[in-house]
Design a protein around this motif. Structure first.
Motif, mmCIF file in Angstrom:
data_model
loop_
_atom_site.group_PDB
_atom_site.id
_atom_site.type_symbol
_atom_site.label_atom_id
_atom_site.label_comp_id
_atom_site.label_asym_id
_atom_site.label_seq_id
_atom_site.Cartn_x
_atom_site.Cartn_y
_atom_site.Cartn_z
ATOM 1 N N THR A 64 -1.788 -2.345 5.761
ATOM 2 C CA THR A 64 -2.528 -1.136 5.383
ATOM 3 C C THR A 64 -2.256 -0.017 6.377
ATOM 4 O O THR A 64 -2.043 1.146 5.992
ATOM 5 N N LEU A 65 -2.224 -0.345 7.663
ATOM 6 C CA LEU A 65 -1.931 0.656 8.686
ATOM 7 C C LEU A 65 -0.474 1.107 8.616
ATOM 8 O O LEU A 65 -0.175 2.295 8.770
ATOM 9 N N VAL A 66 0.434 0.161 8.371
ATOM 10 C CA VAL A 66 1.851 0.507 8.285
ATOM 11 C C VAL A 66 2.110 1.447 7.108
ATOM 12 O O VAL A 66 2.986 2.326 7.168
ATOM 13 N N ALA A 67 1.325 1.286 6.036
ATOM 14 C CA ALA A 67 1.525 2.097 4.830
ATOM 15 C C ALA A 67 0.898 3.482 4.941
ATOM 16 O O ALA A 67 1.060 4.288 4.011
ATOM 17 N N LEU A 68 0.204 3.784 6.027
ATOM 18 C CA LEU A 68 -0.428 5.094 6.171
ATOM 19 C C LEU A 68 0.573 6.257 6.084
ATOM 20 O O LEU A 68 0.298 7.254 5.409
ATOM 21 N N PRO A 69 1.731 6.203 6.765
ATOM 22 C CA PRO A 69 2.695 7.306 6.612
ATOM 23 C C PRO A 69 3.155 7.493 5.170
ATOM 24 O O PRO A 69 3.330 8.634 4.714
ATOM 25 N N LEU A 70 3.346 6.398 4.434
ATOM 26 C CA LEU A 70 3.734 6.510 3.033
ATOM 27 C C LEU A 70 2.624 7.177 2.221
ATOM 28 O O LEU A 70 2.891 8.023 1.352
ATOM 29 N N ALA A 71 1.370 6.803 2.509
ATOM 30 C CA ALA A 71 0.246 7.432 1.815
ATOM 31 C C ALA A 71 0.190 8.923 2.098
ATOM 32 O O ALA A 71 -0.056 9.733 1.191
ATOM 33 N N ALA A 72 0.426 9.306 3.366
ATOM 34 C CA ALA A 72 0.446 10.730 3.711
ATOM 35 C C ALA A 72 1.569 11.460 2.982
ATOM 36 O O ALA A 72 1.394 12.603 2.535
ATOM 37 N N LEU A 73 2.726 10.799 2.843
ATOM 38 C CA LEU A 73 3.847 11.410 2.120
ATOM 39 C C LEU A 73 3.506 11.608 0.641
ATOM 40 O O LEU A 73 3.854 12.639 0.042
ATOM 41 N N VAL A 74 2.810 10.650 0.045
ATOM 42 C CA VAL A 74 2.396 10.779 -1.355
ATOM 43 C C VAL A 74 1.416 11.932 -1.520
ATOM 44 O O VAL A 74 1.502 12.703 -2.481
ATOM 45 N N VAL A 75 0.491 12.065 -0.569
ATOM 46 C CA VAL A 75 -0.455 13.188 -0.610
ATOM 47 C C VAL A 75 0.302 14.510 -0.569
ATOM 48 O O VAL A 75 0.026 15.433 -1.352
ATOM 49 N N TRP A 76 1.249 14.613 0.333
ATOM 50 C CA TRP A 76 2.032 15.851 0.468
ATOM 51 C C TRP A 76 2.806 16.157 -0.816
ATOM 52 O O TRP A 76 2.829 17.300 -1.272
ATOM 53 N N ALA A 77 3.435 15.133 -1.408
ATOM 54 C CA ALA A 77 4.229 15.343 -2.623
ATOM 55 C C ALA A 77 3.341 15.779 -3.793
ATOM 56 O O ALA A 77 3.689 16.709 -4.545
ATOM 57 N N GLU A 97 -7.341 11.361 -4.308
ATOM 58 C CA GLU A 97 -6.735 10.318 -5.139
ATOM 59 C C GLU A 97 -6.079 9.235 -4.292
ATOM 60 O O GLU A 97 -6.318 8.040 -4.490
ATOM 61 N N VAL A 98 -5.273 9.657 -3.346
ATOM 62 C CA VAL A 98 -4.589 8.674 -2.496
ATOM 63 C C VAL A 98 -5.588 7.951 -1.593
ATOM 64 O O VAL A 98 -5.471 6.745 -1.368
ATOM 65 N N GLY A 99 -6.583 8.680 -1.103
ATOM 66 C CA GLY A 99 -7.586 8.053 -0.241
ATOM 67 C C GLY A 99 -8.378 6.981 -0.951
ATOM 68 O O GLY A 99 -8.664 5.922 -0.375
ATOM 69 N N MET A 100 -8.742 7.239 -2.210
ATOM 70 C CA MET A 100 -9.472 6.227 -2.974
ATOM 71 C C MET A 100 -8.667 4.948 -3.124
ATOM 72 O O MET A 100 -9.183 3.839 -2.951
ATOM 73 N N VAL A 101 -7.385 5.099 -3.452
ATOM 74 C CA VAL A 101 -6.540 3.925 -3.682
ATOM 75 C C VAL A 101 -6.240 3.202 -2.372
ATOM 76 O O VAL A 101 -6.445 1.986 -2.249
ATOM 77 N N HIS A 102 -5.757 3.960 -1.385
ATOM 78 C CA HIS A 102 -5.329 3.339 -0.132
ATOM 79 C C HIS A 102 -6.511 2.748 0.648
ATOM 80 O O HIS A 102 -6.339 1.770 1.387
ATOM 81 N N GLY A 103 -7.684 3.337 0.499
ATOM 82 C CA GLY A 103 -8.838 2.845 1.238
ATOM 83 C C GLY A 103 -9.635 1.772 0.530
ATOM 84 O O GLY A 103 -10.496 1.143 1.150
ATOM 85 N N THR A 104 -9.362 1.548 -0.770
ATOM 86 C CA THR A 104 -10.151 0.577 -1.524
ATOM 87 C C THR A 104 -9.369 -0.685 -1.867
ATOM 88 O O THR A 104 -9.896 -1.794 -1.755
ATOM 89 N N VAL A 105 -8.112 -0.532 -2.260
ATOM 90 C CA VAL A 105 -7.320 -1.684 -2.708
ATOM 91 C C VAL A 105 -7.217 -2.782 -1.639
ATOM 92 O O VAL A 105 -7.399 -3.965 -1.953
ATOM 93 N N PRO A 106 -6.930 -2.454 -0.352
ATOM 94 C CA PRO A 106 -6.847 -3.542 0.635
ATOM 95 C C PRO A 106 -8.142 -4.323 0.781
ATOM 96 O O PRO A 106 -8.110 -5.558 0.925
ATOM 97 N N PHE A 107 -9.288 -3.645 0.722
ATOM 98 C CA PHE A 107 -10.566 -4.355 0.849
ATOM 99 C C PHE A 107 -10.843 -5.209 -0.383
ATOM 100 O O PHE A 107 -11.393 -6.316 -0.270
ATOM 101 N N LEU A 108 -10.472 -4.719 -1.566
ATOM 102 C CA LEU A 108 -10.616 -5.533 -2.767
ATOM 103 C C LEU A 108 -9.706 -6.758 -2.689
ATOM 104 O O LEU A 108 -10.080 -7.857 -3.117
ATOM 105 N N TRP A 109 -8.498 -6.567 -2.150
ATOM 106 C CA TRP A 109 -7.566 -7.690 -1.975
ATOM 107 C C TRP A 109 -8.176 -8.753 -1.069
ATOM 108 O O TRP A 109 -8.125 -9.947 -1.373
ATOM 109 N N LEU A 110 -8.769 -8.317 0.041
ATOM 110 C CA LEU A 110 -9.397 -9.261 0.955
ATOM 111 C C LEU A 110 -10.594 -9.942 0.316
ATOM 112 O O LEU A 110 -10.823 -11.142 0.514
ATOM 113 N N THR A 111 -11.353 -9.181 -0.470
ATOM 114 C CA THR A 111 -12.542 -9.740 -1.106
ATOM 115 C C THR A 111 -12.180 -10.778 -2.163
ATOM 116 O O THR A 111 -12.897 -11.774 -2.327
#
Length: 228
Positions: A64-77, A97-111
């Motif tokens: 999730t932390l490693v994917a942060l730069p990719l998430a920022a790039l998607v936001v910019w695009a 939009e990106v924050g909802m996905v990037h911040g929720t999916v990993p926790f749902l995966w863990l749950t």
């Protein structure tokens, strides 16, 4: 031009830089605290192995932390495309939009991660409120507070229909009930607890309160535009 008009932009930029700096500091602090367990998972994750990376807490947090730069790039695009199309609030919409996905999916995966007895142990229910809080511990409570925190923080900024605390409460509670039901039906060797629903919902509402200033401003502006 009035004095208030001429002085308003710099404080706004200052607040933006302060918030960005606080976010960077919070992220750096989290990485520092979790550096040892994350580094233990790094070789496995970097080798592309599923087992030991995506099926462990440390591995999911690391990716999730490693994917942060990719998430920022998607936001910019997304923001750049919307600004080119003349969409107002392009950056806010894209970040939400990106924050909802990037911040929720990993926790749902863990749950939804299966336990050792998944498929063998029958589903377990805990329907007595506040009974499981003692056994959760501080880490478990903090984790449950974060499951739908990103949804509560960003959803009102993106969707005007959800821009109220009762609606965020209903949204988070509904999503949490679905997750707990799925855990029970799929027999993931997890306890489906009413306390999880309460804490997940509380985390989403607290996050919505934290972003209230931005989504209230956005809702007010949209209402003025519709009235005009």
């Amino acid at each position: 031009m009035t004095p208030h008009t001429s002085l308003s932009p710099p404080p706004r930029r200052t607040r933006g830089f302060v918030l960005l700096g606080l976010a960077v500091l919070a992220l750096a602090g989290a990485v520092f605290v979790l550096r040892r367990p994350l580094m233990m998972s790094a070789p496995v994750c970097m080798a592309g192995r599923w087992h030991g990376c995506f099926d462990t807490f440390n591995g999911v947090v690391l990716m999730t932390l490693v994917a942060l730069p990719l998430a920022a790039l998607v936001v910019w695009a997304l923001a750049r495309r919307r600004r080119a199309a003349g969409v107002s609030g392009a950056w806010r919409m894209s970040l939400a939009e990106v924050g909802m996905v990037h911040g929720t999916v990993p926790f749902l995966w863990l749950t939804m991660m299966p336990g050792a007895g998944a498929g063998v142990v029958p589903g377990r229910l805990s329907l007595v409120p506040l009974r499981d809080l003692v056994t959760m511990g501080p880490l478990g409570i903090a984790g449950n507070l974060l499951v739908f925190a990103s949804l509560g923080f960003f959803a009102p900024m993106r969707f005007a229909a959800s821009a109220s605390l009762p609606r965020i409460l209903a949204l988070a509670a509904g999503c949490s009930v679905l997750v707990e039901t799925a855990q029970y039906v799929l027999r993931l060797d997890r306890v489906s607890s009413v306390d999880d629903v309460l804490i997940n919902t509380t985390g989403a509402v607290l996050a919505a309160l934290a972003s209230r200033r931005w989504w209230q401003t956005s809702s007010h502006t949209s209402a003025i535009c519709r009235a005009a």
